[in-house]
Design a protein around this motif. Structure first.
Motif, mmCIF file in Angstrom:
data_model
loop_
_atom_site.group_PDB
_atom_site.id
_atom_site.type_symbol
_atom_site.label_atom_id
_atom_site.label_comp_id
_atom_site.label_asym_id
_atom_site.label_seq_id
_atom_site.Cartn_x
_atom_site.Cartn_y
_atom_site.Cartn_z
ATOM 1 N N ILE A 157 0.866 -1.634 0.138
ATOM 2 C CA ILE A 157 0.151 0.264 0.083
ATOM 3 C C ILE A 157 0.923 1.096 -0.188
ATOM 4 O O ILE A 157 1.061 2.411 -0.522
ATOM 5 N N LEU A 158 1.447 2.010 0.524
ATOM 6 C CA LEU A 158 2.880 1.920 0.640
ATOM 7 C C LEU A 158 3.735 2.698 -0.723
ATOM 8 O O LEU A 158 3.783 3.769 -1.364
ATOM 9 N N ILE A 159 4.012 1.666 -0.952
ATOM 10 C CA ILE A 159 4.782 1.926 -2.877
ATOM 11 C C ILE A 159 2.794 2.472 -3.720
ATOM 12 O O ILE A 159 3.711 3.065 -4.575
ATOM 13 N N ILE A 160 2.240 1.854 -3.346
ATOM 14 C CA ILE A 160 0.993 2.680 -4.728
ATOM 15 C C ILE A 160 0.887 3.606 -4.163
ATOM 16 O O ILE A 160 1.076 4.706 -5.009
ATOM 17 N N GLY A 161 0.893 4.321 -2.288
ATOM 18 C CA GLY A 161 0.587 5.911 -2.754
ATOM 19 C C GLY A 161 1.843 6.183 -3.019
ATOM 20 O O GLY A 161 1.397 7.346 -3.917
ATOM 21 N N LEU A 162 2.693 5.819 -2.801
ATOM 22 C CA LEU A 162 4.477 6.693 -3.615
ATOM 23 C C LEU A 162 3.982 6.766 -5.110
ATOM 24 O O LEU A 162 4.224 7.822 -6.030
ATOM 25 N N MET A 163 3.481 5.107 -5.929
ATOM 26 C CA MET A 163 3.427 5.528 -7.288
ATOM 27 C C MET A 163 2.466 6.875 -8.177
ATOM 28 O O MET A 163 2.122 7.316 -8.614
ATOM 29 N N PHE A 164 1.429 6.933 -7.400
ATOM 30 C CA PHE A 164 -0.180 7.998 -7.117
ATOM 31 C C PHE A 164 0.586 9.255 -7.428
ATOM 32 O O PHE A 164 0.223 9.466 -8.095
ATOM 33 N N ALA A 165 1.714 9.129 -6.173
ATOM 34 C CA ALA A 165 2.172 11.189 -5.979
ATOM 35 C C ALA A 165 3.151 10.654 -7.319
ATOM 36 O O ALA A 165 3.132 12.127 -7.769
ATOM 37 N N SER A 166 3.518 10.104 -8.033
ATOM 38 C CA SER A 166 4.429 10.478 -8.968
ATOM 39 C C SER A 166 3.900 10.285 -9.985
ATOM 40 O O SER A 166 3.931 11.286 -11.028
ATOM 41 N N LEU A 167 3.025 9.978 -10.472
ATOM 42 C CA LEU A 167 2.113 9.824 -11.031
ATOM 43 C C LEU A 167 1.447 11.168 -11.466
ATOM 44 O O LEU A 167 1.317 12.050 -12.437
ATOM 45 N N THR A 168 0.896 11.663 -10.213
ATOM 46 C CA THR A 168 0.010 12.673 -10.317
ATOM 47 C C THR A 168 0.789 14.600 -10.172
ATOM 48 O O THR A 168 1.197 14.571 -11.454
ATOM 49 N N ALA A 169 2.382 14.132 -9.661
ATOM 50 C CA ALA A 169 3.189 15.178 -9.715
ATOM 51 C C ALA A 169 3.727 15.120 -11.814
ATOM 52 O O ALA A 169 4.051 15.841 -12.044
#
Length: 343
Positions: A157-169
């Protein structure tokens, strides 16, 4: 027992420290307001100058309350995330909530020119930015919640959150590249964060989200203590990992998401305050840590806001920059001196 008394004494001192900082925050600024006039304004008594009452009630008091809500809310979110993921580098925005909010605001500000005309004024209104930020955070929250139901591994879940952050950025970067300078500047100003632009109505709405988030966090205290022993041990004690994870993520999302929507992205506070409090009160019991982190977050945010006001000067520095400039060296010094994380 003596240790417990010492911890409660520290909580007591933190509480009165926050009260002192609130009064100092209200009193200092481009115009210095005496303490007696602050109390007179709050309790509707006679003040030495008419303008003092307006400044206190319409600007400085709501700003001080916003600082308390922002600091305590982000600090609790950081504590919840660090305990859930057992990671000292986890913060309130590790799930991508801030990035989702930033994307929503970026679409409104930097995409407004696509519609033009009457739509531009509508899209760039104050409430449109709050709604866009909330929707951006909500979409990321829904995605993370769905992942938390499907996945058994908390680190995934932590990794998914970081991936969402990268995608939106990445999407924000594309919008920034094609945006006019004026709109890009407006988005940058929003990203600086601001505590002083909220009306009493907006402060009330933010306080409701804060209160609900804090209540959910308090209901998780026992399970948070159990999680420190590891998920496997928590399961043997009969704790539902998925249900508990859902409640922790929901509390964090309500706190961090609403604060970002109304105040903007505020860096560092949620990451640093739990570590600062653990150095002052070296325990892992969340029944003591939770109130201490609430008070510590409020105190740090008030200190940063006082510094950002540049007392005696009409200029105000970006609060987002001040939180890092003041807090980061303190945390580095404390961690180097103590040489440990309490996990």
């Amino acid at each position: 027992m003596n240790y417990s008394k010492n911890y409660f004494l520290l909580l007591f001192l933190l509480f009165f420290g926050v009260i002192f900082l609130i009064l100092l925050n209200i009193g200092l600024g481009s115009v210095t307001i005496p303490l007696k006039d602050i109390f007179a304004s709050i309790f509707n008594a006679e003040v030495s100058r008419e303008t003092y009452s307006y400044i206190v009630l319409e600007y400085r008091l709501p700003k001080a309350i916003t600082a308390v809500i922002t600091g305590s809310g982000l600090a609790i979110s950081g504590l919840l995330m660090q305990t859930l993921f057992r990671n000292p580098l986890a913060g309130p925005y590790v799930l991508g909530l801030s990035s989702g909010a930033s994307l929503g605001v970026a679409i409104v500000i930097m995409g407004a020119s696509i519609f033009g005309g009457a739509f531009t004024g509508l899209f760039l209104s104050k409430w449109s930015l709050v709604i866009a930020s909330s929707l951006g955070s909500l979409l990321v929250l829904i995605a993370v919640m769905l992942a938390s139901v499907k996945l058994r591994d908390t680190m995934a879940i932590l990794i998914i959150g970081l991936m969402f952050a990268s995608l939106t950025a990445a999407v924000v970067s594309v919008l920034s590249y094609f945006s006019p300078a004026a709109q890009l500047q407006q988005y940058v100003f929003w990203s600086f964060g601001s505590l002083g632009n909220l009306s009493w109505g907006e402060v009330s709405i933010l306080a409701i989200f804060w209160f609900v988030g804090i209540i959910i966090a308090i209901s998780c205290i026992k399970n948070l203590n159990t999680l420190l022993l590891g998920e496997q041990y928590a399961r043997t004690l009969g704790m539902s990992i998925q249900k508990n994870r859902f409640k922790i993520i929901l509390a964090t999302s309500l706190l961090a998401g609403s604060i970002t929507a109304f105040v903007g992205p505020i860096a560092f506070v949620g990451l640093a305050v739990p570590h600062l409090i653990r150095q002052i009160i070296p325990v892992n019991n969340h029944s003591i840590l939770l109130p201490a982190v609430i008070l510590g977050g409020a105190a740090l945010m008030l200190i940063c806001d006082i510094a950002a006001q540049l007392p005696g000067n009409e200029f105000t520095l970006p609060i987002n920059a001040i939180t890092s400039l003041i807090g980061a060296p303190v945390v580095i010094w404390l961690l180097v001196r103590k040489r440990r994380f309490l996990f």
